[in-house]
Motif scaffolding. Structure first.
Motif, PDB file in Angstrom:
ATOM      1  N   TRP A 157      -2.007   0.794  16.707  1.00  0.00           N
ATOM      2  CA  TRP A 157      -1.521   1.916  17.017  1.00  0.00           C
ATOM      3  C   TRP A 157      -1.705   2.965  16.029  1.00  0.00           C
ATOM      4  O   TRP A 157      -2.241   4.112  16.174  1.00  0.00           O
ATOM      5  CB  TRP A 157      -0.104   1.776  17.320  1.00  0.00           C
ATOM      6  CG  TRP A 157       0.594   3.141  18.004  1.00  0.00           C
ATOM      7  CD1 TRP A 157       1.597   3.887  17.343  1.00  0.00           C
ATOM      8  CD2 TRP A 157       0.569   3.523  19.368  1.00  0.00           C
ATOM      9  NE1 TRP A 157       1.822   5.149  17.857  1.00  0.00           N
ATOM     10  CE2 TRP A 157       1.345   4.660  19.212  1.00  0.00           C
ATOM     11  CE3 TRP A 157      -0.341   3.142  20.222  1.00  0.00           C
ATOM     12  CZ2 TRP A 157       1.443   5.618  20.460  1.00  0.00           C
ATOM     13  CZ3 TRP A 157      -0.093   4.065  21.529  1.00  0.00           C
ATOM     14  CH2 TRP A 157       0.628   5.350  21.601  1.00  0.00           C
ATOM     15  N   LEU A 158      -1.678   2.492  14.702  1.00  0.00           N
ATOM     16  CA  LEU A 158      -1.767   3.388  13.319  1.00  0.00           C
ATOM     17  C   LEU A 158      -3.344   3.619  13.348  1.00  0.00           C
ATOM     18  O   LEU A 158      -3.605   4.775  13.103  1.00  0.00           O
ATOM     19  CB  LEU A 158      -1.273   2.698  12.247  1.00  0.00           C
ATOM     20  CG  LEU A 158       0.252   2.511  11.973  1.00  0.00           C
ATOM     21  CD1 LEU A 158       0.753   1.707  10.776  1.00  0.00           C
ATOM     22  CD2 LEU A 158       0.877   4.084  11.717  1.00  0.00           C
TER      23      LEU A 158
ATOM     24  N   ARG B 119      -5.474   3.676  15.721  1.00  0.00           N
ATOM     25  CA  ARG B 119      -5.924   4.806  16.699  1.00  0.00           C
ATOM     26  C   ARG B 119      -5.551   6.095  16.397  1.00  0.00           C
ATOM     27  O   ARG B 119      -6.362   7.109  16.398  1.00  0.00           O
ATOM     28  CB  ARG B 119      -5.280   4.412  18.001  1.00  0.00           C
ATOM     29  CG  ARG B 119      -6.282   3.565  19.017  1.00  0.00           C
ATOM     30  CD  ARG B 119      -5.457   3.159  20.223  1.00  0.00           C
ATOM     31  NE  ARG B 119      -5.109   4.562  20.948  1.00  0.00           N
ATOM     32  CZ  ARG B 119      -4.282   4.525  21.955  1.00  0.00           C
ATOM     33  NH1 ARG B 119      -3.690   3.358  22.565  1.00  0.00           N
ATOM     34  NH2 ARG B 119      -3.695   5.835  22.764  1.00  0.00           N
ATOM     35  N   HIS B 120      -4.262   6.039  15.810  1.00  0.00           N
ATOM     36  CA  HIS B 120      -3.724   7.410  15.455  1.00  0.00           C
ATOM     37  C   HIS B 120      -4.545   8.116  14.685  1.00  0.00           C
ATOM     38  O   HIS B 120      -4.908   9.142  14.359  1.00  0.00           O
ATOM     39  CB  HIS B 120      -2.365   7.336  14.931  1.00  0.00           C
ATOM     40  CG  HIS B 120      -1.703   8.390  14.207  1.00  0.00           C
ATOM     41  ND1 HIS B 120      -1.363   9.363  14.583  1.00  0.00           N
ATOM     42  CD2 HIS B 120      -1.459   8.245  12.802  1.00  0.00           C
ATOM     43  CE1 HIS B 120      -0.842  10.059  13.674  1.00  0.00           C
ATOM     44  NE2 HIS B 120      -0.871   9.513  12.406  1.00  0.00           N
TER      45      HIS B 120
ATOM     46  N   LYS C 164      -7.884   9.132  15.570  1.00  0.00           N
ATOM     47  CA  LYS C 164      -7.860  10.290  16.510  1.00  0.00           C
ATOM     48  C   LYS C 164      -7.443  11.451  15.733  1.00  0.00           C
ATOM     49  O   LYS C 164      -8.167  12.631  15.682  1.00  0.00           O
ATOM     50  CB  LYS C 164      -6.554   9.996  17.561  1.00  0.00           C
ATOM     51  CG  LYS C 164      -6.432  11.191  18.655  1.00  0.00           C
ATOM     52  CD  LYS C 164      -5.839  10.428  19.650  1.00  0.00           C
ATOM     53  CE  LYS C 164      -4.946  11.583  20.394  1.00  0.00           C
ATOM     54  NZ  LYS C 164      -3.808  11.199  21.001  1.00  0.00           N
ATOM     55  N   LYS C 165      -6.460  11.502  14.712  1.00  0.00           N
ATOM     56  CA  LYS C 165      -6.228  12.579  13.915  1.00  0.00           C
ATOM     57  C   LYS C 165      -7.491  13.084  13.269  1.00  0.00           C
ATOM     58  O   LYS C 165      -7.615  14.278  12.905  1.00  0.00           O
ATOM     59  CB  LYS C 165      -5.269  12.027  12.706  1.00  0.00           C
ATOM     60  CG  LYS C 165      -4.488  13.142  12.278  1.00  0.00           C
ATOM     61  CD  LYS C 165      -3.015  12.606  11.931  1.00  0.00           C
ATOM     62  CE  LYS C 165      -3.248  11.599  10.608  1.00  0.00           C
ATOM     63  NZ  LYS C 165      -3.519  12.524   9.244  1.00  0.00           N
TER      64      LYS C 165
END
Ligand SMILES: Nc1ncnc2c1ncn2[C@@H]1O[C@H](COP(=O)(O)OP(=O)(O)OP(=O)(O)O)[C@@H](O)[C@H]1O
Ligand SMILES: [Mg+2]
Lengths: 312, 381
Positions: free
Chosen positions: B6-7, B9-10, B13-14
């Protein structure tokens, strides 16, 4: 059931004792106020509860479970609104809340639903795609709150959520706190603003130099320091008054005169304002203004710590 | 692991929601290719001129000459034996092949002879021609040995050999030295870009501390180790992308032949990406702000790349500089690639690979130690 139990917790930074043998319990359903001047140790306590800092000694339990032995359980049940706004300026409002909620294991439609709910709750649902860069301080604070509540924690800890924002956002936040509480959340609320704490908190702890120096409901706290109330009466300059007559009014404990300002201290339980005024009218004294000051938390605080809450 | 992803991906994306970053991470490696194309554009297309004297008219001789004409970067002219000295000394021809009478017969009998190579250039040119010519002649003479004097059997096998498809592959000979130089230049530049990329990505850890989101993260069910792991994964993803992109574009778009198998190149570079992350983490661990981390990276990356020969061949530098370079991981990475280009087997490079891995390990340990100490001071778990 106690949602939070702090037992004999001490936190040192080097030789400096930031939190000193603190013990505290918060029951489920409370809005618990944390009052203290700058550097009193409020944020340090909160950082220990949220697992960011480790205490040197003592123990902290969330819903009866030790926060370090059951770190996941504790963290999932807590929603933290940090004092320093912690959001990503380069992500949209929606993405911010989604990211933080996702850290708690939420995915898919459930995640989407709860993110929407949280944004709705803080009044930012029309700002989905906006970037926080363009937000006012109040909007950022509200987003900061949304990020803390989307995973539906039982205990929400707010570290000065209303610092430096416009009155409108502030009212919005205060109402949100009450609403969250009605929905079943327990809230720990830290603030410099006495009126806020006085307005929303069911119980309050006053913390100074890392120690809790008083704890209880508003009424209990006020009762600790005082059983008198003061009335300030401004009269026309150069008038002469017979102070003895006023001292004779029932309930009056002391009268002081400073130039054209008279301070009358009476027993809180006696309502004697009419009699005092009558006395002055009888003597044909002209009253310019009149102010009654019943003890508030500010005076409680001042008396207990020797400092004003906001002298910074 | 789900929370780590999740991190990841985050962070991806960021980072890549900002189009500038796509250019920064995946545009810059291509600049290296373009620079190397420019650098090597001058030393292009050096043709070797060959003269041929055919005093042995026979189909075997003719086919051999035909084979030579088929090689790239060779221009072939037929001359008379009397012209040899003149043509060679005047420099019009780089070398002359003389097929004396009896050449074809000797090949057919399995003992090649009666072939003379005349050149004043020495082995740099003749060696190149010899290697291809002798390979060809040896194949034919092998057929002769098998036929053992039987003319018909030989002819049958010979015709089949001339028609076989794998023969065509011999024609794709190229001037490999230019390709080797371009590969070196491109990869040297890529190493620098990887170091900078890892630095940038790791710097996000400091940035997150600066804007407080790091502490917000830690109050969620995530700990510091998992957070760092997610950063390592992001680093690996980005650098793997850079490696694959560079290799594919080198090969497919610019047709630069690296002379190394794709997977071998990729493995060596992936090992280096671990080194890059290690160095980046050290700067992050020792810096107290993102600005100082960035400054430290500049201070480390560019000089170390220069010293280790990322921009020019290491052997043009003085020997004491080369000795210093031995303490730099870029040197060992480039060295491994050079050895692979020279035909060393992948297995024989275990020492290079171990040294690169050791560098990565040491850097990780130093940064982990420093991270640990930082946390003790700030008391963050
Ligand atoms: N990481 C740290 N290292 C050293 N000292 C610290 C650290 N964090 C806090 N302190 C000190 O501990 C004391 C308590 O700080 P804390 O942030 O808990 O106060 P606070 O009650 O939240 O104040 P404020 O109202 O300003 O937020 C302060 O004197 C502060 O300087
Ligand atoms: Mg604070």
């Amino acid at each position: 059931m106690n949602i939070l139990e702090i037992k004999n917790v001490t936190k040192k930074f080097g030789d400096f004792i930031a939190v000193d043998n603190m013990s505290l319990t918060v029951a489920e359903g409370e809005i618990f106020g944390f009052l203290g001047t700058n550097g009193a140790g409020k944020s340090t306590t909160i950082n220990m509860i949220s697992g960011l800092l480790r205490a040197n000694s003592g123990e902290i339990k969330i819903l009866g479970k030790d926060i370090h032995k059951h770190s996941r359980f504790a963290k999932k049940n807590i929603g933290i609104v940090p004092q320093d706004i912690a959001i990503y300026e380069d992500l949209t409002t929606y993405e911010n809340v989604k990211f933080f909620a996702g850290l708690y294991g939420l995915r898919g439609t459930q995640l989407h639903k709860q993110v929407e709910e949280a944004l709705e709750f803080v009044g930012l649902s029309d700002k989905h795609k906006s970037y926080p860069k363009s937000f006012s301080g109040g909007m950022k604070r509200r987003l900061n709150i949304a990020c803390a509540i989307a995973h539906r924690p039982k205990l929400i800890i707010m570290d000065e959520p209303t610092v430096g924002i416009d009155p409108q956002s502030r009212n919005y936040i205060l109402n949100s706190v009450k609403k969250l509480n009605e929905m079943g959340c327990t809230i720990i609320y830290t603030s410099h603003y006495m009126e806020e704490v006085e307005e929303i908190c069911s119980r309050i702890a006053i913390i100074d130099h890392g120690k809790i120096i008083a704890e209880g409901t508003k009424e209990q706290l006020k009762a600790i320091i005082t059983n008198t109330k003061d009335v300030w009466i401004e009269i026309k300059p150069m008038e002469t008054i017979d102070l003895n007559k006023i001292e004779a009014v029932s309930g009056v404990k002391a009268v002081q005169m400073e130039e054209n300002l008279m301070k009358v201290s009476s027993d809180v339980s006696v309502n004697n304002l009419n009699d005092i005024i009558q006395c002055l009218i009888n003597d044909k004294v002209e009253i310019r203004s009149l102010k009654e000051q019943s003890p508030n938390l500010e005076t409680v605080f001042l008396t207990l710590t020797g400092r004003s809450l906001r002298d910074h | 692991m789900q929370d780590v992803m999740w991190l990841v991906r985050h962070t991806l994306k960021k980072t890549f929601s900002n189009k500038k970053n796509i250019l920064l991470y995946f545009g810059t490696p291509l600049i290296g290719i373009i620079i190397s194309l420019l650098v090597y554009s001058g030393s292009n297309e050096k043709n070797v001129h060959i003269g041929i004297v055919n005093n042995d008219p026979h189909y075997i001789t003719n086919d051999t000459i035909h084979f030579i004409k088929g090689l790239e970067h060779l221009s072939v002219t037929n001359i008379k034996e009397s012209e040899i000295d003149d043509q060679i000394t005047s420099g019009k021809l780089d070398c002359v092949l003389v097929f004396h009478p009896g050449f074809s017969k000797s090949v057919q009998q399995g003992r090649p002879d009666h072939l003379q190579i005349v050149s004043i250039h020495g082995s740099e040119i003749t060696g190149f021609i010899k290697s291809y010519l002798y390979h060809y002649i040896n194949n034919i003479s092998a057929l002769g040995k098998i036929a053992n004097g039987d003319e018909r059997t030989f002819l049958q096998m010979y015709e089949r050999y001339q028609q076989s498809p794998f023969r065509t592959s011999v024609h794709s000979l190229k001037d490999t030295s230019k390709n080797i130089g371009m590969t070196y230049q491109t990869i040297g530049y890529l190493l620098m870009i990887m170091l900078f990329s890892a630095g940038n990505l790791a710097e996000m850890i400091v940035k997150e501390k600066e804007n407080r989101t790091y502490f917000r993260l830690l109050s969620a069910p995530i700990n510091g180790k998992r957070y760092v792991l997610s950063n390592i994964i992001v680093n690996m993803i980005v650098m793997t992308g850079q490696i694959i992109l560079t290799l594919v574009i080198m090969d497919r778009v610019f047709h630069i032949k690296t002379n190394i198998a794709f997977w071998q190149m990729a493995v060596v570079l992936m090992l280096f990406s671990l080194v890059a992350i290690g160095i980046a983490f050290i700067t992050v661990a020792f810096a107290n702000s993102s600005a100082s981390a960035g400054a430290m990276q500049n201070l480390i990356v560019v000089p170390s790349c220069m010293l280790s020969g990322c921009f020019w061949p290491a052997d043009i530098m003085p020997t004491f500089v080369q000795k210093i370079a031995n303490f730099l991981p870029q040197r060992w990475t480039l060295d491994a690639l050079l050895k692979l280009q020279q035909g060393h087997s992948f297995g024989s490079l275990y020492l290079n690979l171990l040294i690169i891995l050791a560098f990565a390990l040491i850097f990780f340990l130093i940064s982990a130690y420093k991270f640990g100490r930082n946390n003790n001071v700030n008391n963050f778990v």
